[in-house]
Design a protein around this motif. Structure first.
Motif, PDB file in Angstrom:
ATOM      1  N   GLU A   8       9.634  -5.466  10.959  1.00  0.00           N
ATOM      2  CA  GLU A   8       8.716  -4.350  10.787  1.00  0.00           C
ATOM      3  C   GLU A   8       9.258  -3.488   9.650  1.00  0.00           C
ATOM      4  N   LEU A   9       8.426  -2.596   9.125  1.00  0.00           N
ATOM      5  CA  LEU A   9       8.861  -1.712   8.050  1.00  0.00           C
ATOM      6  C   LEU A   9       9.204  -0.341   8.607  1.00  0.00           C
ATOM      7  N   LEU A  10      10.360   0.165   8.216  1.00  0.00           N
ATOM      8  CA  LEU A  10      10.848   1.473   8.602  1.00  0.00           C
ATOM      9  C   LEU A  10      10.854   2.330   7.343  1.00  0.00           C
ATOM     10  N   PHE A  11      10.139   3.461   7.361  1.00  0.00           N
ATOM     11  CA  PHE A  11      10.040   4.250   6.135  1.00  0.00           C
ATOM     12  C   PHE A  11      10.000   5.741   6.417  1.00  0.00           C
ATOM     13  N   THR A  12      10.321   6.504   5.391  1.00  0.00           N
ATOM     14  CA  THR A  12      10.240   7.956   5.463  1.00  0.00           C
ATOM     15  C   THR A  12       9.141   8.435   4.523  1.00  0.00           C
ATOM     16  N   CYS A  13       8.581   9.592   4.851  1.00  0.00           N
ATOM     17  CA  CYS A  13       7.521  10.142   4.006  1.00  0.00           C
ATOM     18  C   CYS A  13       7.405  11.643   4.253  1.00  0.00           C
ATOM     19  N   ARG A  14       6.677  12.317   3.377  1.00  0.00           N
ATOM     20  CA  ARG A  14       6.439  13.747   3.554  1.00  0.00           C
ATOM     21  C   ARG A  14       5.594  13.963   4.813  1.00  0.00           C
ATOM     22  N   PRO A  15       5.837  15.041   5.555  1.00  0.00           N
ATOM     23  CA  PRO A  15       5.040  15.287   6.767  1.00  0.00           C
ATOM     24  C   PRO A  15       3.552  15.432   6.500  1.00  0.00           C
ATOM     25  N   ASP A  16       3.179  15.881   5.296  1.00  0.00           N
ATOM     26  CA  ASP A  16       1.762  16.092   5.004  1.00  0.00           C
ATOM     27  C   ASP A  16       1.025  14.785   4.667  1.00  0.00           C
ATOM     28  N   CYS A  17       1.694  13.646   4.809  1.00  0.00           N
ATOM     29  CA  CYS A  17       1.046  12.346   4.560  1.00  0.00           C
ATOM     30  C   CYS A  17       0.370  11.785   5.810  1.00  0.00           C
ATOM     31  N   LEU A  69       3.297   6.812  -0.871  1.00  0.00           N
ATOM     32  CA  LEU A  69       3.423   7.468   0.428  1.00  0.00           C
ATOM     33  C   LEU A  69       4.843   7.430   0.978  1.00  0.00           C
ATOM     34  N   ALA A  70       5.585   6.384   0.692  1.00  0.00           N
ATOM     35  CA  ALA A  70       6.935   6.238   1.252  1.00  0.00           C
ATOM     36  C   ALA A  70       7.977   6.771   0.282  1.00  0.00           C
ATOM     37  N   SER A  71       8.884   7.609   0.794  1.00  0.00           N
ATOM     38  CA  SER A  71       9.982   8.105  -0.039  1.00  0.00           C
ATOM     39  C   SER A  71      11.187   7.175   0.028  1.00  0.00           C
ATOM     40  N   ALA A  72      11.353   6.463   1.136  1.00  0.00           N
ATOM     41  CA  ALA A  72      12.409   5.454   1.296  1.00  0.00           C
ATOM     42  C   ALA A  72      11.891   4.416   2.279  1.00  0.00           C
ATOM     43  N   MET A  73      12.361   3.187   2.155  1.00  0.00           N
ATOM     44  CA  MET A  73      11.848   2.137   3.049  1.00  0.00           C
ATOM     45  C   MET A  73      12.851   0.992   3.152  1.00  0.00           C
ATOM     46  N   ILE A  74      12.797   0.313   4.310  1.00  0.00           N
ATOM     47  CA  ILE A  74      13.645  -0.841   4.581  1.00  0.00           C
ATOM     48  C   ILE A  74      12.935  -1.671   5.646  1.00  0.00           C
ATOM     49  N   ASP A  75      13.207  -2.960   5.699  1.00  0.00           N
ATOM     50  CA  ASP A  75      12.643  -3.738   6.800  1.00  0.00           C
ATOM     51  C   ASP A  75      13.665  -3.820   7.929  1.00  0.00           C
ATOM     52  N   VAL A 125      -2.437  12.286   7.465  1.00  0.00           N
ATOM     53  CA  VAL A 125      -3.840  11.893   7.385  1.00  0.00           C
ATOM     54  C   VAL A 125      -3.988  10.585   6.624  1.00  0.00           C
ATOM     55  N   GLN A 126      -3.275  10.453   5.507  1.00  0.00           N
ATOM     56  CA  GLN A 126      -3.343   9.221   4.717  1.00  0.00           C
ATOM     57  C   GLN A 126      -2.785   8.031   5.479  1.00  0.00           C
ATOM     58  N   LEU A 127      -1.723   8.272   6.244  1.00  0.00           N
ATOM     59  CA  LEU A 127      -1.136   7.179   7.029  1.00  0.00           C
ATOM     60  C   LEU A 127      -2.062   6.762   8.162  1.00  0.00           C
ATOM     61  N   ASP A 128      -2.737   7.734   8.778  1.00  0.00           N
ATOM     62  CA  ASP A 128      -3.700   7.397   9.826  1.00  0.00           C
ATOM     63  C   ASP A 128      -4.832   6.541   9.261  1.00  0.00           C
ATOM     64  N   GLU A 129      -5.294   6.885   8.063  1.00  0.00           N
ATOM     65  CA  GLU A 129      -6.352   6.107   7.411  1.00  0.00           C
ATOM     66  C   GLU A 129      -5.868   4.694   7.099  1.00  0.00           C
ATOM     67  N   LEU A 130      -4.645   4.599   6.612  1.00  0.00           N
ATOM     68  CA  LEU A 130      -4.074   3.293   6.277  1.00  0.00           C
ATOM     69  C   LEU A 130      -3.902   2.437   7.529  1.00  0.00           C
ATOM     70  N   SER A 131      -3.490   3.045   8.619  1.00  0.00           N
ATOM     71  CA  SER A 131      -3.332   2.342   9.880  1.00  0.00           C
ATOM     72  C   SER A 131      -4.658   1.750  10.344  1.00  0.00           C
ATOM     73  N   ARG A 132      -5.722   2.541  10.241  1.00  0.00           N
ATOM     74  CA  ARG A 132      -7.045   2.038  10.631  1.00  0.00           C
ATOM     75  C   ARG A 132      -7.531   0.952   9.672  1.00  0.00           C
ATOM     76  N   ALA A 177       0.825  -1.209   0.000  1.00  0.00           N
ATOM     77  CA  ALA A 177       0.000   0.000   0.000  1.00  0.00           C
ATOM     78  C   ALA A 177       0.859   1.259   0.000  1.00  0.00           C
ATOM     79  N   LEU A 178       1.924   1.258   0.786  1.00  0.00           N
ATOM     80  CA  LEU A 178       2.807   2.430   0.822  1.00  0.00           C
ATOM     81  C   LEU A 178       3.437   2.685  -0.536  1.00  0.00           C
ATOM     82  N   GLY A 179       3.786   1.595  -1.242  1.00  0.00           N
ATOM     83  CA  GLY A 179       4.364   1.745  -2.573  1.00  0.00           C
ATOM     84  C   GLY A 179       3.345   2.184  -3.599  1.00  0.00           C
TER      85      GLY A 179
END
Length: 339
Positions: A283-292, A220-226, A294-301, A214-216
């Motif tokens: 677990e997944l460790l990722f970076t994203c824009r600060p304005d994401c 939403l994610a600018s960089a990611m690693i497990d 709301v979208q991340l909160d929705e994805l979490s739910r 989903a992040l890809g």
């Protein structure tokens, strides 16, 4: 130990067939049909007895599940969909037919629940140790793979789930504790229940396939690693590849409840250190824009999975931890192979 042909026959009977598998198990190589407009993602992991696991620590079914899970986690970290897998094993002569059946039972269980088709592999004998090599092929929209090099100054740093429990599970295993020592249905926050949770996080990690994809797909994610080698080490990999620095906040790191609970009972357990440096969390460790947010909160739910903002990407290089209002540089102290 069963013969190679017996093992291959059993695997071949269990392997699913799909329209994308043109030639499956039984030939010199598998042939799969790539989807139009997609990039293929390929990764592999080698698990070695005595280095990554011990047979006396877990039933073969869990060993098999974990062998595939760690490679599926890499595909998730690329923001991709896992499609196919190849499994190679080198079996010592004291592995019984029942052991081999259970080992592959665990592999196929996880493959089927993840929508992954086993398309091949190899078998061999080993003088004394068990080796399991897993290769996974995934796919993502063309140009949408999430790498380690995309973090930008000002990005927020997030991690899925909780940390420290796998490292604690390993510590307990090394001290001699086994799953059979812990009652599966123990209630409350008893030491027995908390210990079992830590053991299971280490022995049966869950690859974060849904949220990684989903992040890809949603960009939403600018960089990611497990988190396979530890938060400090794996975040440092992102910093090195992106040419940036980072500040993480100690109070924001999601330490697993079982770690906090057992740390309160035992002064030798440092909850924060386990969460910062403990490996094999997946677990997944990722970076994203600060304005994401709301979208991340929705994805979490949507996925019923916690997402914790633990820091920010900053100028410079290296990793710092903020604790009690002060900043302290921190060196990567997770797991690294000595070769």
């Amino acid at each position: 130990m069963p013969s190679e042909s017996e093992i291959i026959s059993k695997i071949r009977r269990r392997a699913r067939k799909t329209d994308n598998v043109v030639v499956g198990i039984g030939d010199d190589a598998a042939v799969v049909r790539a989807s139009r407009g997609k990039d293929l993602i390929a990764c592999c992991d080698l698990m070695v007895e005595g280095v990554h696991f011990r047979r006396e620590w877990a039933p073969p079914k869990l060993i098999g599940r974990k062998a595939l899970a760690v490679t599926l986690s890499d595909v998730a970290a690329m923001g991709a969909l896992a499609r196919f897998a190849m499994i190679s094993v080198a079996l010592p002569h004291d592995c019984s037919a029942e052991f081999v059946d259970e080992l592959f039972e665990g592999i196929f269980e996880l493959a089927n629940s993840s929508g992954v088709v086993i398309i091949g592999g190899d078998t061999s004998s080993s003088p004394d140790s068990l080796f399991i090599d897993t290769t996974v092929i995934g796919e993502c929209e063309r140009g949408r793979a999430v790498t380690r090099s995309g973090a930008q100054i000002g990005d927020a740093i997030y991690v899925t789930g909780e940390l420290g429990d796998s490292a604690l599970g390993l510590k307990l295993l090394e001290q001699g504790m086994r799953l059979g020592d812990c009652e599966p249905n123990a209630g409350g926050e008893t030491a027995e229940k908390m210990s079992r949770e830590a053991l299971m996080k280490h022995l049966e990690p869950v690859p974060r396939l849904e949220i990684g994809r989903a992040l890809g797909e949603r960009g939403l994610a600018s960089a990611m690693i497990d988190v396979s080698d530890g938060l400090s080490t794996d975040l440092s990999h992102i910093l090195d590849e992106s040419g940036v620095g980072a500040v993480i906040h100690a109070d924001a790191i999601p330490v697993a409840l079982c770690v906090e609970s057992l740390a309160a009972r035992s002064p030798e357990i440092d909850a924060l250190q386990l969460a910062l440096h403990g490996g094999e969390e997946y677990e997944l460790l990722f970076t994203c824009r600060p304005d994401c947010k709301v979208q991340l909160d929705e994805l979490s739910r949507e996925l019923s999975l916690s997402l914790s903002r633990i820091g920010e990407i900053v100028t410079g290089n290296g990793l710092q931890v903020e604790r009690n209002g002060g900043l302290k540089p921190i060196r990567r102290a997770g797991y690294e192979h000595t070769i």
